[in-house]
Scaffold this active site. Sequence first.
Site, PDB file in Angstrom:
ATOM      1  N   TYR A   1      -9.568  -0.908   2.001  1.00  0.00           N
ATOM      2  CA  TYR A   1      -9.239  -0.994   3.413  1.00  0.00           C
ATOM      3  C   TYR A   1      -9.080   0.354   4.077  1.00  0.00           C
ATOM      4  O   TYR A   1      -8.605   1.296   3.466  1.00  0.00           O
ATOM      5  CB  TYR A   1      -7.924  -1.762   3.624  1.00  0.00           C
ATOM      6  CG  TYR A   1      -8.163  -3.220   3.850  1.00  0.00           C
ATOM      7  CD1 TYR A   1      -8.878  -3.646   4.961  1.00  0.00           C
ATOM      8  CD2 TYR A   1      -7.713  -4.163   2.955  1.00  0.00           C
ATOM      9  CE1 TYR A   1      -9.128  -4.989   5.162  1.00  0.00           C
ATOM     10  CE2 TYR A   1      -7.961  -5.511   3.150  1.00  0.00           C
ATOM     11  CZ  TYR A   1      -8.673  -5.909   4.251  1.00  0.00           C
ATOM     12  OH  TYR A   1      -8.919  -7.230   4.448  1.00  0.00           O
TER      13      TYR A   1
ATOM     14  N   ASP B   1       0.800  -1.223   0.000  1.00  0.00           N
ATOM     15  CA  ASP B   1       0.000   0.000   0.000  1.00  0.00           C
ATOM     16  C   ASP B   1       0.832   1.271   0.000  1.00  0.00           C
ATOM     17  O   ASP B   1       0.354   2.330  -0.408  1.00  0.00           O
ATOM     18  CB  ASP B   1      -0.984  -0.009   1.174  1.00  0.00           C
ATOM     19  CG  ASP B   1      -2.097  -1.033   0.947  1.00  0.00           C
ATOM     20  OD1 ASP B   1      -2.291  -1.448  -0.218  1.00  0.00           O
ATOM     21  OD2 ASP B   1      -2.772  -1.417   1.912  1.00  0.00           O
TER      22      ASP B   1
HETATM   23 CU   LIG Z   1      -7.998  -8.247   5.593  1.00  0.00          CU
END
Ligand SMILES: [Cu+2]
Length: 528
Positions: A461, A376
């Site tokens: 996320y 990320d």
């Molecule tokens: Cu996860």
Amino acid sequence: MNLKIVLILLALALATVLALICVLLTRGEKPTNCKSQPLRSQKEKPRGFSLVFADLTPEEMVQVVKYLQENLGVPLVDASQANPSDNCIYYIDVQLPAKAEVLQFLDQGGGHPPRQALAVVYFGNQPDPNITEYVVGPLPIPTTHRDVTLEKYGEKLPYYRRPVLAVEYKQIAGLLRETVFPMAPTFMSQTFNYDRTNLAVMTSAPRGFQSTDRNTWFVLFQNVSGFFLHPVGLEVLVDHSSLDLSQWRVSKVFYNGQYYGDMAQLENEFKQGHVTVDKIQQAPLDGGFSSMRPRAAPAAPFPLQYEPHGPRYHIENNEVIYQAWSFAFGMSVNTGMRLFDIRFKGERIVYEISVQEAMSIYGSNCPGGMTIRYMDGSFGIGRFSFPLVQGVDCPYSATYLDVPYLVQSQTPSINKNSLCVFELNSKSPLRRHYSNLQSMYYGGLTNSALVIRSIATVGNYDYVWDFLFYQNGAIEAKVQATGYMSSSFLYGDGLEYGHRVGEHTLGTLHTHSMNYKVDLDVGGMCLG
Ligand SMILES: [Cu+2]
Ligand SMILES: *[C@@H]1O[C@H](CO)[C@@H](O)[C@H](O)[C@H]1NC(C)=O
Ligand SMILES: *[C@@H]1O[C@H](CO)[C@@H](O)[C@H](O)[C@H]1NC(C)=O
């Protein structure tokens, strides 16, 4: 089966906790290349010293852009509109001085290290395109720049390695909508009622299996709220390696367990009745089960934390001072929150503790899902740290701070209220004793900790990053994952790769790992 359950629990677990206990009292023998804290008391640090760790201000960013435009000798296109064959600024961040230089300044009365910026530039508009990193300085008005790419990476940075710009995603979405999907009009309309706007596309990474590849599987979802949980079964592999957009191609197509060379082949086979269609119901626009809407109104307002005499910490520039603690803070565009010069009772115990990376590795029987190894930091943990909502993301009474950044643009932006600081009553005693033998007494101490928090939303996320500072000298680094899971279309032996979370949705097995940099200087400092 058991392993699978454990894995998915791990994967869905809302908390990954890394605790760092700093042992302050033991000052035993030191390794030979460590030196003691200097004699001059660190309590006498120069005022405003923490600015040596400060992020760039918007004014400084403007000056760096201006400098680059006037001094690189090539035209720079705004990255929000750039083609791969243009030159553009990818991002600008502070270039922190080396530790030795900073310590000279902080501890030995040395001069203030020059303030500098790091500018990452994509050079697409030249015969041998590359990515170049410049240190630009001194701020506030830069007069020089230095190419640090080779010394930093030991090699030139080939252009194909550049992270995908937002505009490139837009260009790919345009290619799919205007050129690729129209090659299978019957299939698209009969299977998805495709109307050019009702499918959302999500990237995957990495973009291939060998150097020079820039092939990305894009996964199609119903375009509703929480689309991550509404895959439709269609995925396309786009080769976007060429600097000439007209050369971009779909090199493979996946639908419901079968692979096709291109959309025309899928259309053909569909018309001949060879394609097994698993028709999915249109989800409501709010996503139905994926909606973030609360399912029931709270019976009454939630409890609030109360500070009878106001906050017991204060924030000066980029420094937090709290009881025995003080530290400087900042936010890297890519790696996220970073803290420096953490002192306990005036003594430096940590030079740096910073988030570095959040990785996730997936399994699936669909090509997009099975290739995913997200790092990320390559998308940007800091720049995706968005505004925090008072009373939900942080306590109502927390202090909220703005974070400026410059990414894929020529002008700075601000993530408002994207850092918060608060003191948390831990609601259990730090220590207590209720004496009922020999003598009767009670002794107890309230336990509380200072928290600094940011929340990064990287795709599906949301990572809640915390650093906590306890009264007993302990520091905790903590991360909680929330948001949406990533999912695949459920078909065939999909349950070997995860769990059913919707009629056609496979919550895919995966693991998360979080990386921190920790430079402890307890009882002295180690060089090298
Ligand atoms: Cu996860
Ligand atoms: C990359 O391109 C820049 C801009 O043209 C150039 O100055 C630099 O030397 C190139 N780097 C390498 C390693 O070739
Ligand atoms: C998804 O729908 C919204 C409207 O609800 C629209 O603005 C957006 O452009 C759509 N996305 C795509 C990829 O078509």
